[in-house]
Write a protein that holds these residues in place. Structure first.
Motif, PDB file in Angstrom:
ATOM      1  N   UNK A 223       5.616  -3.561  17.990  1.00  0.00           N
ATOM      2  CA  UNK A 223       5.636  -2.649  16.844  1.00  0.00           C
ATOM      3  C   UNK A 223       6.821  -1.700  16.903  1.00  0.00           C
ATOM      4  N   UNK A 224       7.857  -2.139  17.600  1.00  0.00           N
ATOM      5  CA  UNK A 224       9.083  -1.360  17.681  1.00  0.00           C
ATOM      6  C   UNK A 224      10.038  -1.705  16.543  1.00  0.00           C
ATOM      7  N   UNK A 225      10.867  -0.772  16.206  1.00  0.00           N
ATOM      8  CA  UNK A 225      11.850  -0.938  15.149  1.00  0.00           C
ATOM      9  C   UNK A 225      12.977  -1.843  15.642  1.00  0.00           C
ATOM     10  N   UNK A 226      13.245  -2.928  14.912  1.00  0.00           N
ATOM     11  CA  UNK A 226      14.331  -3.838  15.261  1.00  0.00           C
ATOM     12  C   UNK A 226      15.618  -3.471  14.531  1.00  0.00           C
ATOM     13  N   UNK A 227      15.487  -3.108  13.279  1.00  0.00           N
ATOM     14  CA  UNK A 227      16.654  -2.704  12.493  1.00  0.00           C
ATOM     15  C   UNK A 227      16.202  -1.935  11.273  1.00  0.00           C
ATOM     16  N   UNK A 228      17.119  -1.175  10.720  1.00  0.00           N
ATOM     17  CA  UNK A 228      16.822  -0.401   9.519  1.00  0.00           C
ATOM     18  C   UNK A 228      16.228   0.951   9.840  1.00  0.00           C
ATOM     19  N   UNK A 229      15.648   1.554   8.807  1.00  0.00           N
ATOM     20  CA  UNK A 229      15.064   2.887   8.954  1.00  0.00           C
ATOM     21  C   UNK A 229      14.037   3.123   7.866  1.00  0.00           C
ATOM     22  N   UNK A 230      12.958   3.787   8.256  1.00  0.00           N
ATOM     23  CA  UNK A 230      11.947   4.263   7.315  1.00  0.00           C
ATOM     24  C   UNK A 230      11.731   5.743   7.577  1.00  0.00           C
ATOM     25  N   UNK A 231      11.344   6.519   6.564  1.00  0.00           N
ATOM     26  CA  UNK A 231      10.976   7.912   6.831  1.00  0.00           C
ATOM     27  C   UNK A 231       9.864   7.947   7.882  1.00  0.00           C
TER      28      UNK A 231
ATOM     29  N   UNK B   3      10.777   2.468  -1.212  1.00  0.00           N
ATOM     30  CA  UNK B   3      11.886   2.932  -2.051  1.00  0.00           C
ATOM     31  C   UNK B   3      13.179   2.260  -1.601  1.00  0.00           C
ATOM     32  N   UNK B   4      14.194   3.033  -1.249  1.00  0.00           N
ATOM     33  CA  UNK B   4      15.462   2.433  -0.840  1.00  0.00           C
ATOM     34  C   UNK B   4      15.533   2.160   0.658  1.00  0.00           C
ATOM     35  N   UNK B   5      14.483   2.472   1.395  1.00  0.00           N
ATOM     36  CA  UNK B   5      14.457   2.298   2.845  1.00  0.00           C
ATOM     37  C   UNK B   5      13.892   0.932   3.216  1.00  0.00           C
TER      38      UNK B   5
ATOM     39  N   UNK C 213       0.842  -1.201   0.000  1.00  0.00           N
ATOM     40  CA  UNK C 213       0.000   0.000   0.000  1.00  0.00           C
ATOM     41  C   UNK C 213       0.877   1.250   0.000  1.00  0.00           C
ATOM     42  N   UNK C 214       0.444   2.258  -0.731  1.00  0.00           N
ATOM     43  CA  UNK C 214       1.108   3.567  -0.775  1.00  0.00           C
ATOM     44  C   UNK C 214       2.605   3.457  -1.048  1.00  0.00           C
ATOM     45  N   UNK C 215       2.990   2.500  -1.864  1.00  0.00           N
ATOM     46  CA  UNK C 215       4.395   2.310  -2.196  1.00  0.00           C
ATOM     47  C   UNK C 215       5.183   1.533  -1.157  1.00  0.00           C
ATOM     48  N   UNK C 216       4.515   1.057  -0.114  1.00  0.00           N
ATOM     49  CA  UNK C 216       5.142   0.298   0.972  1.00  0.00           C
ATOM     50  C   UNK C 216       4.883  -1.184   0.727  1.00  0.00           C
TER      51      UNK C 216
END
Length: 86
Positions: free
Chosen positions: A40-48, A29-31, A7-10
């Motif tokens: 629902x916590x971030x384990x690794x990586x990054x998103x805007x 994209x590249x994220x 959805x929405x490019x995700x």
């Protein structure tokens, strides 16, 4: 890597034979990021920031389906698509 939703490019997906804790991957994209299903916590990586908030909003609505997919993919390799956010 089974795609669960888009959805929405995700793109939301899980890998086969993945490590604990139960989590899913989101790509925009590249994220790329890995997000824990239970917290629902971030384990690794990054998103805007805006994309991360959309992914968390979607995941809150589908936590049970995400966990079910985690178990199913781990045991049989089967998965079910999950409705997109919009």
């Amino acid at each position: 890597m089974p795609e669960l939703s888009r959805f929405l490019g995700i793109i939301i997906y899980m890998h086969f034979n993945e490590h604990n804790p139960p989590h899913f991957h989101a790509e925009y994209n590249e994220h790329k990021a890995a997000i824990a299903i239970k917290t629902l916590g971030l384990l690794e990586g990054r998103l805007p920031a805006r994309v991360m908030s959309l992914v968390v909003e979607w995941a809150q609505e589908h936590q049970d389906e995400l966990l079910s997919n985690w178990n199913s993919i781990s045991e049989t390799g089967e998965h079910r698509k999950i409705n997109p956010l919009v």
